[in-house]
Design a protein around this motif. Structure first.
Motif, mmCIF file in Angstrom:
data_model
loop_
_atom_site.group_PDB
_atom_site.id
_atom_site.type_symbol
_atom_site.label_atom_id
_atom_site.label_comp_id
_atom_site.label_asym_id
_atom_site.label_seq_id
_atom_site.Cartn_x
_atom_site.Cartn_y
_atom_site.Cartn_z
ATOM 1 N N PRO A 64 23.325 45.962 54.296
ATOM 2 C CA PRO A 64 23.121 45.043 52.994
ATOM 3 C C PRO A 64 24.169 45.567 51.765
ATOM 4 C CG PRO A 64 20.923 45.668 53.555
ATOM 5 C CD PRO A 64 21.735 46.468 54.437
ATOM 6 N N GLU A 65 24.509 46.672 51.702
ATOM 7 C CA GLU A 65 25.251 47.241 50.516
ATOM 8 C C GLU A 65 26.620 47.024 50.930
ATOM 9 O OE1 GLU A 65 24.639 50.944 48.826
ATOM 10 O OE2 GLU A 65 22.572 50.867 48.900
ATOM 11 N N ARG A 68 27.298 43.304 50.381
ATOM 12 C CA ARG A 68 27.466 43.111 49.037
ATOM 13 C C ARG A 68 28.952 43.434 48.682
ATOM 14 N NH1 ARG A 68 22.862 43.393 47.536
ATOM 15 N NH2 ARG A 68 22.486 45.684 48.001
ATOM 16 N N ALA A 71 31.415 40.830 49.912
ATOM 17 C CA ALA A 71 31.369 39.579 49.360
ATOM 18 C C ALA A 71 31.989 39.796 47.868
ATOM 19 C CB ALA A 71 29.827 39.135 49.007
ATOM 20 N N THR A 72 31.775 40.914 47.272
ATOM 21 C CA THR A 72 32.658 41.087 45.844
ATOM 22 C C THR A 72 34.022 41.149 46.179
ATOM 23 O OG1 THR A 72 30.716 42.264 45.261
ATOM 24 C CG2 THR A 72 32.739 42.638 44.108
ATOM 25 N N THR A 75 35.129 37.536 46.974
ATOM 26 C CA THR A 75 35.084 36.722 45.825
ATOM 27 C C THR A 75 36.479 37.020 44.947
ATOM 28 O OG1 THR A 75 32.796 36.677 45.708
ATOM 29 C CG2 THR A 75 33.838 36.034 43.776
#
Length: 115
Positions: A64-65, A68, A71-72, A75
């Motif tokens: 999950p990290e 994340r 995704a950052t 983005t």
């Protein structure tokens, strides 16, 4: 006809996050070339990140990290890519007045091609 008198959206933001613009008719000036090089780097990094993300996500196992962080990064890359697209879109030449006329030059597709 091109839009030479418009401001160019630069591929970076100011210190407060607001967009930066360049006003010049010299597309070969120092800041214009710096912006062109920065855009090329941003697009290259976005392509590399997309490849990396595709490979990581195809494995099916992701922390999950890590997701994340991915995704950052995606983005940020998408934000840069959209800014480049917007900037380049504003610098495209305007269509000539007869570009949408009834001339029959260019390829023609049969109506069946459109469903």
């Amino acid at each position: 006809m091109t839009r030479n008198n418009e401001l160019r959206l630069l591929p970076w933001s100011g210190p407060d996050g607001k967009p930066c613009f360049l006003s010049t008719d010299d597309t070969n000036g120092y800041v214009s070339r710096l912006a062109d090089n920065t855009e090329a780097i941003q697009l290259g990094l976005a392509a590399e990140l997309l490849k990396h993300a595709s490979e990581d996500l195809s494995k099916g196992e992701a922390d999950p990290e890590e997701l994340r962080a991915l995704a950052t990064d995606l983005t940020a890359a998408l934000r840069d890519t959209l800014r480049v697209a917007e900037s380049r879109g504003h610098r495209l030449p305007l269509p000539s007045p007869d570009a949408h006329g009834n001339d029959t030059e260019g390829p023609m597709l049969p109506a069946a091609a459109f469903g």
